[in-house]
Motif scaffolding. Structure first.
Motif, PDB file in Angstrom:
ATOM      1  N   GLY A 249       0.809  -1.214   0.000  1.00  0.00           N
ATOM      2  CA  GLY A 249       0.000   0.000   0.000  1.00  0.00           C
ATOM      3  C   GLY A 249       0.836   1.255   0.000  1.00  0.00           C
ATOM      4  O   GLY A 249       0.553   2.209  -0.741  1.00  0.00           O
ATOM      5  N   ALA A 250       1.869   1.280   0.829  1.00  0.00           N
ATOM      6  CA  ALA A 250       2.754   2.446   0.883  1.00  0.00           C
ATOM      7  C   ALA A 250       3.475   2.640  -0.441  1.00  0.00           C
ATOM      8  O   ALA A 250       3.611   3.772  -0.937  1.00  0.00           O
ATOM      9  CB  ALA A 250       3.752   2.296   2.032  1.00  0.00           C
ATOM     10  N   ALA A 251       3.941   1.538  -1.031  1.00  0.00           N
ATOM     11  CA  ALA A 251       4.646   1.634  -2.315  1.00  0.00           C
ATOM     12  C   ALA A 251       3.717   2.112  -3.422  1.00  0.00           C
ATOM     13  O   ALA A 251       4.108   2.915  -4.274  1.00  0.00           O
ATOM     14  CB  ALA A 251       5.244   0.277  -2.678  1.00  0.00           C
ATOM     15  N   ALA A 252       2.469   1.638  -3.410  1.00  0.00           N
ATOM     16  CA  ALA A 252       1.507   2.070  -4.428  1.00  0.00           C
ATOM     17  C   ALA A 252       1.167   3.549  -4.263  1.00  0.00           C
ATOM     18  O   ALA A 252       1.066   4.282  -5.259  1.00  0.00           O
ATOM     19  CB  ALA A 252       0.243   1.224  -4.346  1.00  0.00           C
ATOM     20  N   ALA A 253       0.988   3.996  -3.027  1.00  0.00           N
ATOM     21  CA  ALA A 253       0.701   5.412  -2.790  1.00  0.00           C
ATOM     22  C   ALA A 253       1.845   6.283  -3.313  1.00  0.00           C
ATOM     23  O   ALA A 253       1.614   7.313  -3.957  1.00  0.00           O
ATOM     24  CB  ALA A 253       0.474   5.659  -1.304  1.00  0.00           C
ATOM     25  N   ALA A 254       3.075   5.868  -3.022  1.00  0.00           N
ATOM     26  CA  ALA A 254       4.242   6.627  -3.484  1.00  0.00           C
ATOM     27  C   ALA A 254       4.329   6.642  -5.003  1.00  0.00           C
ATOM     28  O   ALA A 254       4.647   7.677  -5.609  1.00  0.00           O
ATOM     29  CB  ALA A 254       5.510   6.042  -2.881  1.00  0.00           C
ATOM     30  N   ARG A 255       4.047   5.507  -5.636  1.00  0.00           N
ATOM     31  CA  ARG A 255       4.122   5.442  -7.100  1.00  0.00           C
ATOM     32  C   ARG A 255       3.035   6.307  -7.738  1.00  0.00           C
ATOM     33  O   ARG A 255       3.287   7.019  -8.722  1.00  0.00           O
ATOM     34  CB  ARG A 255       3.991   3.996  -7.565  1.00  0.00           C
ATOM     35  N   LEU A 256       1.835   6.264  -7.199  1.00  0.00           N
ATOM     36  CA  LEU A 256       0.759   7.107  -7.734  1.00  0.00           C
ATOM     37  C   LEU A 256       1.126   8.580  -7.623  1.00  0.00           C
ATOM     38  O   LEU A 256       0.912   9.361  -8.566  1.00  0.00           O
ATOM     39  CB  LEU A 256      -0.545   6.821  -6.996  1.00  0.00           C
ATOM     40  N   ALA A 257       1.672   8.965  -6.474  1.00  0.00           N
ATOM     41  CA  ALA A 257       2.079  10.360  -6.289  1.00  0.00           C
ATOM     42  C   ALA A 257       3.206  10.727  -7.249  1.00  0.00           C
ATOM     43  O   ALA A 257       3.242  11.844  -7.784  1.00  0.00           O
ATOM     44  CB  ALA A 257       2.509  10.583  -4.841  1.00  0.00           C
ATOM     45  N   GLU A 258       4.120   9.800  -7.474  1.00  0.00           N
ATOM     46  CA  GLU A 258       5.210  10.035  -8.426  1.00  0.00           C
ATOM     47  C   GLU A 258       4.673  10.284  -9.827  1.00  0.00           C
ATOM     48  O   GLU A 258       5.243  11.065 -10.608  1.00  0.00           O
ATOM     49  CB  GLU A 258       6.140   8.818  -8.434  1.00  0.00           C
TER      50      GLU A 258
ATOM     51  N   LEU B 126      -9.813   3.831  -6.447  1.00  0.00           N
ATOM     52  CA  LEU B 126      -9.623   3.203  -5.142  1.00  0.00           C
ATOM     53  C   LEU B 126      -8.697   2.007  -5.276  1.00  0.00           C
ATOM     54  O   LEU B 126      -8.866   1.185  -6.194  1.00  0.00           O
ATOM     55  CB  LEU B 126     -10.988   2.744  -4.609  1.00  0.00           C
ATOM     56  N   PHE B 127      -7.738   1.909  -4.357  1.00  0.00           N
ATOM     57  CA  PHE B 127      -6.921   0.703  -4.239  1.00  0.00           C
ATOM     58  C   PHE B 127      -7.137   0.118  -2.860  1.00  0.00           C
ATOM     59  O   PHE B 127      -6.750   0.707  -1.853  1.00  0.00           O
ATOM     60  CB  PHE B 127      -5.439   1.028  -4.451  1.00  0.00           C
ATOM     61  N   ASN B 128      -7.761  -1.048  -2.802  1.00  0.00           N
ATOM     62  CA  ASN B 128      -7.974  -1.765  -1.556  1.00  0.00           C
ATOM     63  C   ASN B 128      -6.823  -2.726  -1.311  1.00  0.00           C
ATOM     64  O   ASN B 128      -6.580  -3.634  -2.113  1.00  0.00           O
ATOM     65  CB  ASN B 128      -9.278  -2.577  -1.628  1.00  0.00           C
ATOM     66  N   VAL B 129      -6.140  -2.549  -0.185  1.00  0.00           N
ATOM     67  CA  VAL B 129      -4.993  -3.414   0.092  1.00  0.00           C
ATOM     68  C   VAL B 129      -4.918  -3.837   1.552  1.00  0.00           C
ATOM     69  O   VAL B 129      -4.117  -4.671   1.933  1.00  0.00           O
ATOM     70  CB  VAL B 129      -3.673  -2.708  -0.356  1.00  0.00           C
ATOM     71  N   GLY B 130      -5.807  -3.310   2.397  1.00  0.00           N
ATOM     72  CA  GLY B 130      -5.769  -3.625   3.813  1.00  0.00           C
ATOM     73  C   GLY B 130      -6.234  -5.047   4.110  1.00  0.00           C
ATOM     74  O   GLY B 130      -7.024  -5.641   3.377  1.00  0.00           O
ATOM     75  N   ALA B 131      -5.747  -5.603   5.218  1.00  0.00           N
ATOM     76  CA  ALA B 131      -6.164  -6.919   5.712  1.00  0.00           C
ATOM     77  C   ALA B 131      -5.714  -7.031   7.157  1.00  0.00           C
ATOM     78  O   ALA B 131      -4.773  -6.340   7.575  1.00  0.00           O
ATOM     79  CB  ALA B 131      -5.562  -8.044   4.876  1.00  0.00           C
TER      80      ALA B 131
END
Length: 256
Positions: free
Chosen positions: A19-28, A87-92
């Motif tokens: 999730g953190a990596a995806a957030a960073a990539r989207l922001a990039e 939306l990106f769902n990644v929590g569990a």
């Protein structure tokens, strides 16, 4: 990637790992990102990392098992950024107290079943129900859900987890079938063994060796492997991909 710049995405479970990596990539890629997580300190750390790289994001504390907090996260996103595009769902719930007690169908207690399904499956239903009406109002958008290879390959243990992820696959297809003609794309990713913080802390050497033996590659996964695929599926580059659940795991499962 086309179609991400200046658009807003909610990453539901963005404090660590994939999730953190995806957030960073989207922001990039120029997107505006809401990093939601029950671990608010981790979400804030992700936002700080994005800010240092010149991106824009906000951290929101929320719980996949709580309807009001899910809605509040989406409301905060719209108030901050003026709308939502995906939306990106990644929590569990991967806590030792829960998944550590998830064993066989004869051994797993019902409180583990209830917690696992409430977070891993119904939590995704909650986020989709909060975001989807806004996507429909604006004429389209993209949703990516995180599943698992156990949803199709089976697992001698973790029965509740596997069932919850099989449900995520069906939820993904349901969204695509019902709303695809209204501009909604819903796809899923099934990660193999990805060496994020949780997996590193578990330090299951046997599991790592098993994936290396089964895989058609020379290494285990890292969060960025999934971040690039998720960003692609959320972007306009993937506008003709809908209702698919991709295994991203170095070829450990060969399937069509």
């Amino acid at each position: 990637m086309r179609g991400l710049r200046e658009k807003t995405y909610v990453v539901a479970g963005g404090a660590t790992g994939i999730g953190a990596a995806a957030a960073a990539r989207l922001a990039e890629e120029g997107a505006l990102v809401t990093v939601g997580d029950i671990n608010i300190a981790g979400a804030e750390a992700t936002v700080e990392q994005i800010a240092r790289a010149g991106g824009r994001a906000i951290a929101v504390e929320f719980d996949l098992a709580d309807d009001k907090s899910v809605q509040a996260m989406v409301d905060r996103t719209i108030a901050e950024f003026g709308g939502v595009h995906g939306l990106f769902n990644v929590g569990a719930d991967l806590s030792p107290a829960n998944i550590g007690r998830d064993k066989t169908v004869l051994e797993t207690e019902f409180d583990v079943w209830q917690r696992t399904l409430d977070v891993n499956l119904l939590g995704y239903v909650r986020t989709v129900r909060a975001v989807l009406p806004h996507l429909l109002d604006r004429g389209g958008g993209s949703i990516v859900n995180t599943s698992s290879g156990t949803s199709v390959g089976g697992d001698p243990s973790r029965v509740a987890y596997g069932v919850s992820k099989a449900g995520v696959n069906q939820l993904t297809r349901h969204i695509a079938i019902n709303y695809g003609r209204q501009g909604i794309r819903a796809n899923g990713v099934m990660p193999g063994l990805v060496m994020g913080e949780t997996v590193k802390n578990q330090n299951d050497v046997g599991l790592q060796e098993m994936f290396l033996t089964a895989g058609r590659t020379t290494r285990l996964g890292v969060p960025d492997d999934l971040a690039s695929v998720v960003s692609f599926l959320l972007s306009d580059e993937a506008e003709w991909i809908n209702g698919q659940v991709w295994f991203i795991g170095g070829g450990a499962h060969l399937r069509n």
